[in-house]
Structure formats: structure tokens, C-alpha cells
Design a protein around this motif. Structure first.
Motif, PDB file in Angstrom:
ATOM      1  N   PRO A   1      93.393  43.278   6.641  1.00  0.00           N
ATOM      2  CA  PRO A   1      92.246  44.173   6.741  1.00  0.00           C
ATOM      3  C   PRO A   1      92.727  45.583   7.043  1.00  0.00           C
ATOM      4  O   PRO A   1      93.799  45.773   7.612  1.00  0.00           O
ATOM      5  N   ASP A   2      91.981  46.567   6.641  1.00  0.00           N
ATOM      6  CA  ASP A   2      92.349  47.941   6.954  1.00  0.00           C
ATOM      7  C   ASP A   2      91.978  48.307   8.385  1.00  0.00           C
ATOM      8  O   ASP A   2      92.617  49.154   8.999  1.00  0.00           O
ATOM      9  N   TRP A   3      90.935  47.661   8.919  1.00  0.00           N
ATOM     10  CA  TRP A   3      90.358  48.093  10.189  1.00  0.00           C
ATOM     11  C   TRP A   3      91.015  47.384  11.374  1.00  0.00           C
ATOM     12  O   TRP A   3      91.325  46.207  11.302  1.00  0.00           O
ATOM     13  N   LEU A   4      91.210  48.115  12.447  1.00  0.00           N
ATOM     14  CA  LEU A   4      91.746  47.568  13.692  1.00  0.00           C
ATOM     15  C   LEU A   4      90.911  46.373  14.154  1.00  0.00           C
ATOM     16  O   LEU A   4      89.680  46.441  14.178  1.00  0.00           O
ATOM     17  N   GLN A   5      91.583  45.300  14.541  1.00  0.00           N
ATOM     18  CA  GLN A   5      90.914  44.085  14.991  1.00  0.00           C
ATOM     19  C   GLN A   5      91.137  43.862  16.485  1.00  0.00           C
ATOM     20  O   GLN A   5      92.144  44.288  17.046  1.00  0.00           O
ATOM     21  N   ALA A   6      90.194  43.195  17.115  1.00  0.00           N
ATOM     22  CA  ALA A   6      90.305  42.823  18.523  1.00  0.00           C
ATOM     23  C   ALA A   6      89.844  41.378  18.681  1.00  0.00           C
ATOM     24  O   ALA A   6      89.096  40.857  17.850  1.00  0.00           O
ATOM     25  N   VAL A   7      90.295  40.733  19.743  1.00  0.00           N
ATOM     26  CA  VAL A   7      89.864  39.372  20.029  1.00  0.00           C
ATOM     27  C   VAL A   7      89.827  39.183  21.538  1.00  0.00           C
ATOM     28  O   VAL A   7      90.706  39.672  22.254  1.00  0.00           O
ATOM     29  N   ASP A   8      88.793  38.510  22.016  1.00  0.00           N
ATOM     30  CA  ASP A   8      88.641  38.221  23.440  1.00  0.00           C
ATOM     31  C   ASP A   8      89.197  36.824  23.708  1.00  0.00           C
ATOM     32  O   ASP A   8      88.801  35.854  23.055  1.00  0.00           O
ATOM     33  N   VAL A   9      90.106  36.739  24.666  1.00  0.00           N
ATOM     34  CA  VAL A   9      90.834  35.490  24.919  1.00  0.00           C
ATOM     35  C   VAL A   9      90.931  35.260  26.423  1.00  0.00           C
ATOM     36  O   VAL A   9      90.766  36.178  27.225  1.00  0.00           O
ATOM     37  N   GLN A  10      91.204  34.004  26.784  1.00  0.00           N
ATOM     38  CA  GLN A  10      91.344  33.652  28.197  1.00  0.00           C
ATOM     39  C   GLN A  10      92.813  33.373  28.516  1.00  0.00           C
ATOM     40  O   GLN A  10      93.498  32.653  27.785  1.00  0.00           O
ATOM     41  N   ILE A  11      93.273  33.942  29.621  1.00  0.00           N
ATOM     42  CA  ILE A  11      94.650  33.764  30.054  1.00  0.00           C
ATOM     43  C   ILE A  11      94.816  32.371  30.671  1.00  0.00           C
ATOM     44  O   ILE A  11      93.958  31.909  31.423  1.00  0.00           O
ATOM     45  N   MET A  12      95.914  31.719  30.339  1.00  0.00           N
ATOM     46  CA  MET A  12      96.195  30.367  30.826  1.00  0.00           C
ATOM     47  C   MET A  12      97.049  30.426  32.087  1.00  0.00           C
ATOM     48  O   MET A  12      97.767  31.395  32.333  1.00  0.00           O
ATOM     49  N   SER A  13      97.008  29.343  32.841  1.00  0.00           N
ATOM     50  CA  SER A  13      97.934  29.218  33.964  1.00  0.00           C
ATOM     51  C   SER A  13      99.333  28.939  33.429  1.00  0.00           C
ATOM     52  O   SER A  13      99.507  28.417  32.317  1.00  0.00           O
ATOM     53  N   GLN A  14     100.327  29.291  34.223  1.00  0.00           N
ATOM     54  CA  GLN A  14     101.713  29.038  33.844  1.00  0.00           C
ATOM     55  C   GLN A  14     101.954  27.540  33.659  1.00  0.00           C
ATOM     56  O   GLN A  14     102.659  27.120  32.745  1.00  0.00           O
ATOM     57  N   GLY A  15     101.335  26.734  34.516  1.00  0.00           N
ATOM     58  CA  GLY A  15     101.514  25.288  34.419  1.00  0.00           C
ATOM     59  C   GLY A  15     100.987  24.722  33.121  1.00  0.00           C
ATOM     60  O   GLY A  15     101.638  23.889  32.478  1.00  0.00           O
ATOM     61  N   ASP A  16      99.784  25.151  32.718  1.00  0.00           N
ATOM     62  CA  ASP A  16      99.207  24.646  31.470  1.00  0.00           C
ATOM     63  C   ASP A  16     100.030  25.086  30.268  1.00  0.00           C
ATOM     64  O   ASP A  16     100.278  24.307  29.338  1.00  0.00           O
TER      65      ASP A  16
ATOM     66  N   ALA B   1      95.427  33.750  35.787  1.00  0.00           N
ATOM     67  CA  ALA B   1      94.934  32.517  35.176  1.00  0.00           C
ATOM     68  C   ALA B   1      93.414  32.482  35.206  1.00  0.00           C
ATOM     69  O   ALA B   1      92.786  32.713  36.244  1.00  0.00           O
ATOM     70  N   GLY B   2      92.816  32.207  34.051  1.00  0.00           N
ATOM     71  CA  GLY B   2      91.365  32.146  33.925  1.00  0.00           C
ATOM     72  C   GLY B   2      90.707  33.481  33.629  1.00  0.00           C
ATOM     73  O   GLY B   2      89.521  33.516  33.293  1.00  0.00           O
ATOM     74  N   TRP B   3      91.445  34.573  33.733  1.00  0.00           N
ATOM     75  CA  TRP B   3      90.877  35.891  33.447  1.00  0.00           C
ATOM     76  C   TRP B   3      90.673  36.055  31.940  1.00  0.00           C
ATOM     77  O   TRP B   3      91.420  35.516  31.128  1.00  0.00           O
ATOM     78  N   TRP B   4      89.661  36.848  31.587  1.00  0.00           N
ATOM     79  CA  TRP B   4      89.422  37.186  30.191  1.00  0.00           C
ATOM     80  C   TRP B   4      90.069  38.522  29.875  1.00  0.00           C
ATOM     81  O   TRP B   4      90.119  39.417  30.722  1.00  0.00           O
ATOM     82  N   ALA B   5      90.585  38.622  28.660  1.00  0.00           N
ATOM     83  CA  ALA B   5      91.303  39.827  28.256  1.00  0.00           C
ATOM     84  C   ALA B   5      91.053  40.074  26.772  1.00  0.00           C
ATOM     85  O   ALA B   5      90.571  39.200  26.044  1.00  0.00           O
ATOM     86  N   VAL B   6      91.390  41.273  26.329  1.00  0.00           N
ATOM     87  CA  VAL B   6      91.261  41.619  24.917  1.00  0.00           C
ATOM     88  C   VAL B   6      92.637  41.962  24.365  1.00  0.00           C
ATOM     89  O   VAL B   6      93.425  42.660  24.998  1.00  0.00           O
ATOM     90  N   ALA B   7      92.932  41.399  23.211  1.00  0.00           N
ATOM     91  CA  ALA B   7      94.133  41.735  22.465  1.00  0.00           C
ATOM     92  C   ALA B   7      93.695  42.489  21.215  1.00  0.00           C
ATOM     93  O   ALA B   7      92.600  42.240  20.678  1.00  0.00           O
ATOM     94  N   SER B   8      94.549  43.393  20.731  1.00  0.00           N
ATOM     95  CA  SER B   8      94.134  44.216  19.588  1.00  0.00           C
ATOM     96  C   SER B   8      95.316  44.558  18.699  1.00  0.00           C
ATOM     97  O   SER B   8      96.464  44.567  19.145  1.00  0.00           O
ATOM     98  N   GLY B   9      95.015  44.816  17.424  1.00  0.00           N
ATOM     99  CA  GLY B   9      96.056  45.189  16.464  1.00  0.00           C
ATOM    100  C   GLY B   9      95.543  45.128  15.043  1.00  0.00           C
ATOM    101  O   GLY B   9      94.381  44.831  14.795  1.00  0.00           O
ATOM    102  N   TRP B  10      96.428  45.415  14.113  1.00  0.00           N
ATOM    103  CA  TRP B  10      96.080  45.411  12.690  1.00  0.00           C
ATOM    104  C   TRP B  10      96.723  44.214  12.013  1.00  0.00           C
ATOM    105  O   TRP B  10      97.868  43.865  12.275  1.00  0.00           O
ATOM    106  N   GLY B  11      96.025  43.564  11.121  1.00  0.00           N
ATOM    107  CA  GLY B  11      96.609  42.453  10.383  1.00  0.00           C
ATOM    108  C   GLY B  11      95.554  41.536   9.812  1.00  0.00           C
ATOM    109  O   GLY B  11      94.357  41.765   9.949  1.00  0.00           O
TER     110      GLY B  11
END
Length: 267
Positions: free
Chosen positions: A175-190, A156-166
Motif C-alpha cells: 500500500p502507498d499509505w502508512l499503516q498502523a495496528v493496535d496490539v497487546q504486549i505479551m508477558s515474557q513468560g508467554d 505485559a497486557g498493555w496496548w500499543a500501536v505499531a506503524s510502518g509502510w508495507g
């Protein structure tokens, strides 16, 4: 990204119901065909995420998912991606989706779907694919799993990167090019304020429309700190990837024993 398979044209996609959403009564769906997308992300430079693979499945139709290299002969993905597949072409080292460095095809006999996978609520939405041996280099490499000591870490609260095509927003072209996004992980409670969660699910905050989407399914969620694979893209909101509802992943720490028992990989 397909489910990292999520939402694209609803009328064209085959929906799989996911856990009941609590607050806004959005219809939860995961899509079994149609390429997916990362929304409000950025193009991943070549070699940024060398562990991501594109998975082109065949069976009763054809569909696209993402996956993660976890060993020289193993890929981790989502069970809703492998379900009913007769085979899969694995695309390695691609920045442009249809231009991989090389491919391997494997049949259903090399797919190990979690024995307690539930297609109705997407519990235990995780699968392994045994592959021919691949050598690692800067464009094709594994991502490490969390250690056994981290099995109770909720991130919870950690930052992570997700990636894929779409597509990069609801309704856009792919898009043709691989995409990534930086996101924050939520707590289970939230996250539980939105979804009825299985204990082995993990969520990301999608504020600002930053999310995984259709075609991203099975793809990786990797922590910035330590570069550990902590999530496998599972499902999101039927109202769209930019609706603000958390996106949900299979929690890798909940399956470390299962992965070790089937692959011998552990940390």
C-alpha cells in the motif's frame, strides 16, 4: 514496513537467523531487503504517528526500514537495519511512503550501532542515527522514551500501536499509505513458549493476524497509555506474519542508559 523490516517474498529476501523458536519449530528470519508490512491494521490518519520515519539504506544493495524520532537530532532504529550500511536517507512526515515532507541523508559516521549487537541471534538489535536538526510540528515530532523509573516495567497486557509502510497481508502488494495496528504486549513468560528470548526483548500477541512484517524493521511500538516508545521492531516467524507466532521487538527500557550516554536524552 521493512523489518516494521519483516517477511515478504521469501525467495527475494536475504534472511538473518533469529533466536530459536521453541514450540512449532518455525524458521525464524528477519529480512534485510524488500519492503515490509503491517498486517490487518488500518491506514494511519495524517499526523497520527508523527514520530515514525522511513529509512532508505544503501550499502551492499538497498533496503528499507522504519525508525522513530526521539530528539531533534536523533532517530532510533534496529541494528540489523544499519548493519553494513554506508548511508541512509531519512524520510520525515510521510503518509504516502514516497512523498515525505522532506528528507535528510547521513553517512555511516552518524550511525551508532549497539556495540554488543549479534547478527546471529539479533541480541541488542538497536541503533541510533544522528541527524541534522529538525524542527517539530504536527507532522514531524518526537516520541518520548520510558522514564528511568520504568526500566523494570515489563508492560505485559498493555496496548500499543505499531506503524510502518508495507503490504497488508502475506503476499499482497504494497500500500502507498502508512499503516498502523493496535496490539497487546505479551508477558515474557508467554512469549518464551515460542522463542528463546534475550532479556531485552519484548513481544506482541499477533492473534487475528495483526502484526508487524517485512519492511517494518526498526519501526516503533508505542504504548496507548502515556505514548512511550517501548519497542523497536526486530523479527518474526519465517512462516509468515499471519502465522500467529509473536512478533519480537528490542525492549527500549533495556537500553535507556545506552541511549542517554550517546544522545543525552533521558526522562
Amino acid at each position: 514496513m521493512k523489518l516494521f523490516v519483516f517477511l515478504a517474498l521469501v525467495a527475494l529476501a536475504t534472511a538473518i537467523p533469529a533466536p530459536e523458536q521453541k514450540k512449532e519449530k518455525l524458521t525464524p528470519v528477519a529480512f534485510k531487503d524488500i519492503q515490509g508490512r503491517i498486517t490487518n491494521g488500518y491506514p494511519a490518519y495524517e499526523g497520527k504517528v508523527p514520530y515514525v520515519v522511513g529509512l532508505s539504506f544503501s550499502g551492499n544493495g538497498n533496503w528499507w526500514c522504519g525508525g522513530s524520532i526521539i530528539g531533534n537530532t536523533w532517530v532510533l532504529t534496529a541494528a540489523h537495519c544499519t548493519n553494513a550500511a554506508s548511508g541512509v536517507t531519512i524520510n520525515y512526515g510521510a503518509s504516502i511512503r514516497n512523498q515525505p515532507q522532506y528528507t535528510h541523508w547521513v553517512g555511516s559516521g552518524d550511525i551508532i550501532q549497539h556495540h554488543h549487537y549479534n547478527s546471529g541471534n539479533l541480541h541488542n538489535d538497536i541503533s541510533l542515527i544522528r541527524t541534522p536538526h529538525v524542527d517539530f510540528w504536527h507532522l514531524v515530532n518526537k516520541v518520548e522514551l520510558p522514564s528511568m523509573n520504568d526500566r523494570y516495567q515489563d508492560y505485559a497486557g498493555w496496548w500499543a500501536v505499531a506503524s510502518g509502510w508495507g503490504t497488508t497481508y502475506d503476499g499482497s502488494s504494497l500500500p502507498d499509505w502508512l499503516q498502523a495496528v493496535d496490539v497487546q504486549i505479551m508477558s515474557q513468560g508467554d512469549c518464551s513458549q515460542w522463542w528463546s528470548l534475550h532479556e531485552n526483548m519484548i513481544c506482541i500477541n499477533t492473534a487475528g493476524g495483526k502484526s508487524t512484517c517485512s519492511g517494518d524493521s526498526g519501526g516503533p511500538l508505542v504504548t496507548h497509555e502515556g505514548n512511550r516508545l517501548v519497542g523497536v521492531t526486530s523479527f518474526g516467524s519465517g512462516n509468515g506474519c499471519q502465522s500467529g507466532a509473536p512478533a519480537v521487538f528490542s525492549r527500549v527500557t533495556g537500553y535507556l542508559d545506552w541511549i542517554r550516554d550517546n544522545t543525552g536524552i533521558s526522562y
